[in-house]
Design a protein around this motif. Structure first.
Motif, PDB file in Angstrom:
ATOM      1  N   LEU A 172      12.249  41.489 -42.259  1.00  0.00           N
ATOM      2  CA  LEU A 172      13.264  40.716 -42.163  1.00  0.00           C
ATOM      3  C   LEU A 172      12.560  39.158 -43.166  1.00  0.00           C
ATOM      4  O   LEU A 172      13.644  38.582 -43.322  1.00  0.00           O
ATOM      5  N   SER A 173      11.663  39.509 -43.745  1.00  0.00           N
ATOM      6  CA  SER A 173      11.307  38.314 -44.198  1.00  0.00           C
ATOM      7  C   SER A 173      10.399  37.402 -43.619  1.00  0.00           C
ATOM      8  O   SER A 173      10.970  36.593 -44.014  1.00  0.00           O
ATOM      9  N   CYS A 174      10.281  37.514 -42.269  1.00  0.00           N
ATOM     10  CA  CYS A 174       9.805  36.469 -41.625  1.00  0.00           C
ATOM     11  C   CYS A 174       9.080  36.303 -41.477  1.00  0.00           C
ATOM     12  O   CYS A 174       7.886  37.236 -40.922  1.00  0.00           O
ATOM     13  N   HIS A 175       8.470  35.453 -40.396  1.00  0.00           N
ATOM     14  CA  HIS A 175       7.265  35.321 -40.110  1.00  0.00           C
ATOM     15  C   HIS A 175       6.753  34.078 -39.359  1.00  0.00           C
ATOM     16  O   HIS A 175       7.373  33.447 -39.458  1.00  0.00           O
ATOM     17  N   VAL A 176       5.054  34.713 -38.160  1.00  0.00           N
ATOM     18  CA  VAL A 176       5.415  33.037 -37.560  1.00  0.00           C
ATOM     19  C   VAL A 176       4.510  32.315 -37.589  1.00  0.00           C
ATOM     20  O   VAL A 176       3.400  32.600 -38.873  1.00  0.00           O
ATOM     21  N   ILE A 177       4.844  30.461 -38.239  1.00  0.00           N
ATOM     22  CA  ILE A 177       4.183  29.527 -38.774  1.00  0.00           C
ATOM     23  C   ILE A 177       3.832  28.880 -37.457  1.00  0.00           C
ATOM     24  O   ILE A 177       4.016  28.299 -36.072  1.00  0.00           O
ATOM     25  N   GLU A 178       2.931  28.078 -37.893  1.00  0.00           N
ATOM     26  CA  GLU A 178       2.912  26.475 -37.084  1.00  0.00           C
ATOM     27  C   GLU A 178       2.088  27.321 -35.403  1.00  0.00           C
ATOM     28  O   GLU A 178       2.623  26.533 -34.567  1.00  0.00           O
ATOM     29  N   PRO A 179       1.400  28.720 -35.151  1.00  0.00           N
ATOM     30  CA  PRO A 179       0.788  28.759 -34.022  1.00  0.00           C
ATOM     31  C   PRO A 179      -0.491  28.077 -33.245  1.00  0.00           C
ATOM     32  O   PRO A 179      -0.971  27.516 -33.808  1.00  0.00           O
ATOM     33  N   SER A 180       0.017  27.352 -31.726  1.00  0.00           N
ATOM     34  CA  SER A 180      -0.913  27.396 -30.915  1.00  0.00           C
ATOM     35  C   SER A 180      -1.234  27.964 -30.292  1.00  0.00           C
ATOM     36  O   SER A 180      -0.564  28.314 -29.068  1.00  0.00           O
ATOM     37  N   TYR A 181      -2.004  27.313 -29.284  1.00  0.00           N
ATOM     38  CA  TYR A 181      -2.387  27.597 -27.577  1.00  0.00           C
ATOM     39  C   TYR A 181      -3.038  26.934 -26.600  1.00  0.00           C
ATOM     40  O   TYR A 181      -4.079  25.905 -27.183  1.00  0.00           O
ATOM     41  N   LYS A 182      -2.990  26.332 -25.362  1.00  0.00           N
ATOM     42  CA  LYS A 182      -4.178  25.603 -24.926  1.00  0.00           C
ATOM     43  C   LYS A 182      -3.744  25.992 -23.733  1.00  0.00           C
ATOM     44  O   LYS A 182      -2.577  27.188 -23.191  1.00  0.00           O
ATOM     45  N   CYS A 183      -4.844  26.475 -23.304  1.00  0.00           N
ATOM     46  CA  CYS A 183      -5.076  26.678 -21.651  1.00  0.00           C
ATOM     47  C   CYS A 183      -4.764  25.968 -20.478  1.00  0.00           C
ATOM     48  O   CYS A 183      -5.563  24.829 -20.303  1.00  0.00           O
ATOM     49  N   HIS A 184      -4.519  26.007 -19.429  1.00  0.00           N
ATOM     50  CA  HIS A 184      -3.977  25.679 -17.998  1.00  0.00           C
ATOM     51  C   HIS A 184      -4.351  25.621 -17.129  1.00  0.00           C
ATOM     52  O   HIS A 184      -4.292  26.924 -16.810  1.00  0.00           O
ATOM     53  N   PHE A 185      -4.865  24.567 -15.820  1.00  0.00           N
ATOM     54  CA  PHE A 185      -5.064  25.390 -14.310  1.00  0.00           C
ATOM     55  C   PHE A 185      -2.961  24.843 -14.353  1.00  0.00           C
ATOM     56  O   PHE A 185      -2.444  23.999 -14.054  1.00  0.00           O
ATOM     57  N   VAL A 186      -2.448  25.902 -13.138  1.00  0.00           N
ATOM     58  CA  VAL A 186      -1.028  26.025 -12.877  1.00  0.00           C
ATOM     59  C   VAL A 186      -1.545  26.412 -11.248  1.00  0.00           C
ATOM     60  O   VAL A 186      -1.418  26.933 -11.086  1.00  0.00           O
ATOM     61  N   LYS A 187      -0.563  24.682 -10.948  1.00  0.00           N
ATOM     62  CA  LYS A 187      -0.837  25.854  -8.850  1.00  0.00           C
ATOM     63  C   LYS A 187       0.703  25.990  -8.463  1.00  0.00           C
ATOM     64  O   LYS A 187       1.389  26.126  -9.198  1.00  0.00           O
ATOM     65  N   ILE A 188       0.396  27.591  -8.706  1.00  0.00           N
ATOM     66  CA  ILE A 188       1.323  27.746  -7.921  1.00  0.00           C
ATOM     67  C   ILE A 188       1.018  28.130  -6.721  1.00  0.00           C
ATOM     68  O   ILE A 188       0.794  28.130  -5.588  1.00  0.00           O
ATOM     69  N   PRO A 189       2.565  28.170  -6.109  1.00  0.00           N
ATOM     70  CA  PRO A 189       3.039  28.078  -4.031  1.00  0.00           C
ATOM     71  C   PRO A 189       2.127  29.491  -3.702  1.00  0.00           C
ATOM     72  O   PRO A 189       2.654  30.479  -4.611  1.00  0.00           O
ATOM     73  N   LYS A 190       1.704  29.509  -2.958  1.00  0.00           N
ATOM     74  CA  LYS A 190       0.992  30.790  -2.082  1.00  0.00           C
ATOM     75  C   LYS A 190       0.073  31.372  -2.551  1.00  0.00           C
ATOM     76  O   LYS A 190      -0.219  32.957  -2.122  1.00  0.00           O
ATOM     77  N   HIS A 191      -0.112  31.004  -4.504  1.00  0.00           N
ATOM     78  CA  HIS A 191      -1.182  31.547  -4.560  1.00  0.00           C
ATOM     79  C   HIS A 191      -2.310  30.367  -5.299  1.00  0.00           C
ATOM     80  O   HIS A 191      -3.309  31.188  -5.905  1.00  0.00           O
ATOM     81  N   GLY A 192      -2.025  29.435  -4.740  1.00  0.00           N
ATOM     82  CA  GLY A 192      -3.393  28.772  -5.313  1.00  0.00           C
ATOM     83  C   GLY A 192      -3.408  28.217  -7.257  1.00  0.00           C
ATOM     84  O   GLY A 192      -2.240  28.878  -7.474  1.00  0.00           O
ATOM     85  N   LEU A 193      -4.947  27.757  -7.090  1.00  0.00           N
ATOM     86  CA  LEU A 193      -4.680  27.608  -9.508  1.00  0.00           C
ATOM     87  C   LEU A 193      -4.679  29.149  -9.837  1.00  0.00           C
ATOM     88  O   LEU A 193      -5.390  29.547 -10.025  1.00  0.00           O
ATOM     89  N   ILE A 194      -4.256  29.028 -11.092  1.00  0.00           N
ATOM     90  CA  ILE A 194      -4.314  30.443 -11.783  1.00  0.00           C
ATOM     91  C   ILE A 194      -4.317  29.941 -13.360  1.00  0.00           C
ATOM     92  O   ILE A 194      -3.065  28.480 -13.735  1.00  0.00           O
ATOM     93  N   HIS A 195      -5.099  30.031 -14.251  1.00  0.00           N
ATOM     94  CA  HIS A 195      -5.630  29.845 -15.407  1.00  0.00           C
ATOM     95  C   HIS A 195      -3.922  30.642 -15.833  1.00  0.00           C
ATOM     96  O   HIS A 195      -3.616  31.700 -16.411  1.00  0.00           O
ATOM     97  N   GLU A 196      -3.418  29.764 -16.751  1.00  0.00           N
ATOM     98  CA  GLU A 196      -2.101  30.238 -17.869  1.00  0.00           C
ATOM     99  C   GLU A 196      -2.507  29.719 -19.693  1.00  0.00           C
ATOM    100  O   GLU A 196      -2.782  28.391 -19.554  1.00  0.00           O
ATOM    101  N   LEU A 197      -2.067  30.945 -20.743  1.00  0.00           N
ATOM    102  CA  LEU A 197      -2.541  29.871 -22.138  1.00  0.00           C
ATOM    103  C   LEU A 197      -0.721  29.985 -22.118  1.00  0.00           C
ATOM    104  O   LEU A 197       0.345  30.233 -21.665  1.00  0.00           O
ATOM    105  N   PHE A 198      -0.932  28.326 -22.855  1.00  0.00           N
ATOM    106  CA  PHE A 198       0.487  27.976 -22.867  1.00  0.00           C
ATOM    107  C   PHE A 198       0.687  28.147 -24.821  1.00  0.00           C
ATOM    108  O   PHE A 198       0.223  27.801 -25.115  1.00  0.00           O
TER     109      PHE A 198
END
Length: 327
Positions: free
Chosen positions: A177-203
């Motif tokens: 489609l002559s399209c592409h992904v630009i300005e990609p970025s990510y950060k890793c955070h600690f997320v508190k999930i109910p009944k599961h404790g802390l989980i690492h997630e990439l945003f």
């Protein structure tokens, strides 16, 4: 389906790496003609065109005797230099502030002489060069997207590897489609999930752009690429959305009881419509509002200062009069 399986395999084995896209570069701003083959160019609206040379590259390296140049525009009338069209004595043409109405065929005829040294016999040679110039506009809108993946830890190289592989997969998914992904970025955070404790997630965040290398071929000789780029970027959005929807399906149906440490977080995919012109207008309005606010505050402060000065002056005059009356 192939892309879905590929990402699943990456999440399991974390093998492979993202590729690099080659960038298109030009050594000079000159565009030479090609005898017998029209040269196609795309110029952004309200920008200057490249410098078109009424000569092919091979001829430019040779001596040319008594050259003359005649440029014909899209209206089939001879072009002359003015405020918008610049033609040099050496046959170079540049169009300033390019508009849609200026799209079309530009033809230049080069005439020169060949002279025989022994007889001084002259022969006139003519060569025609065609340039097809099309105006294009940026798309009216773009898409900003965000997604989340679980990860084992915020440390280590696997997060970066997943990020690069994901970008490569998305680029391949929308490359036709002559399209592409630009300005990609990510950060890793600690997320508190109910009944599961802390989980690492990439945003992860990125933007979809309709001007990938080779995008000019998608215009199909259209004088205005706006409709085509808007259509392509809409399709790219739908494909990426379907891709992440499939990741949720794979997560719930294919992994059974064994779940990889890195996997797509269901319902985490988000997309925002970015209206380019509206953003610029809003930014201008914000700047204007801020300026007016500061101006009004300064004006009010000036009036208060003047009022206080006048009151002080009037007070001094009254005191002076009372003193004189008393004496």
């Amino acid at each position: 389906m192939r892309a879905w399986v590929l990402l699943s395999a990456v999440l399991w084995y974390l093998t492979g790496a993202g590729g690099r896209r080659s960038s298109e570069r030009t050594s000079k701003g000159f565009i030479y003609g090609k005898p017998g083959h029209p040269v196609k160019l795309y110029v952004k609206l309200h920008h200057h065109s490249p410098v078109l040379v009424c000569m092919d590259f091979r001829r430019a390296k040779k001596e040319t005797v008594d050259p003359t140049y005649i440029w014909i525009g899209p209206n089939e009338k001879p072009l002359t230099g003015n405020n918008q069209i610049n033609i040099t004595k050496t046959g170079k043409l540049m169009v300033k502030d390019f508009l849609e109405a200026l799209s079309g065929l530009y033809t230049c005829t080069l005439s020169y002489k060949t002279v025989k040294a022994e007889t001084q016999e002259e022969t006139i040679v003519k060569q025609r060069y065609d340039f097809m110039i099309f105006a294009y506009r940026e798309p009216d809108y773009s898409y900003q997207m965000a997604v989340r993946f679980t990860t084992k830890s915020c440390e280590g190289r696997y997060n970066d590897l997943l990020f690069r592989v994901l970008k490569k997969i998305l680029d391949n998914l929308i490359s036709d489609l002559s399209c592409h992904v630009i300005e990609p970025s990510y950060k890793c955070h600690f997320v508190k999930i109910p009944k599961h404790g802390l989980i690492h997630e990439l945003f992860i965040a990125f933007q979809v752009n309709p001007f990938a290398p080779g995008w000019k071929g998608a215009c199909n000789d259209s004088a205005d690429c706006e409709d085509i780029t808007n259509h392509n970027i809409l399709q790219a959005r739908d494909r990426i959305e379907e891709f992440f929807r499939s990741q949720a399906y794979i997560y719930y149906h294919n992994f059974n009881k064994t779940i990889p440490a890195m996997h797509f977080v269901d319902h985490s995919f988000q997309v925002w419509l970015v209206v380019l012109g509206l953003l610029v207008l809003m930014l201008m309005l914000l700047v204007k509002t801020a300026f007016l606010s500061v101006f009004m505050e300064l004006n009010l402060a000036h009036k208060l200062q003047t009022k206080n000065r006048n009151m002080k002056t009037r007070g001094e005059s009254i005191v002076t009069c009372l003193w004189r009356w008393g004496t």
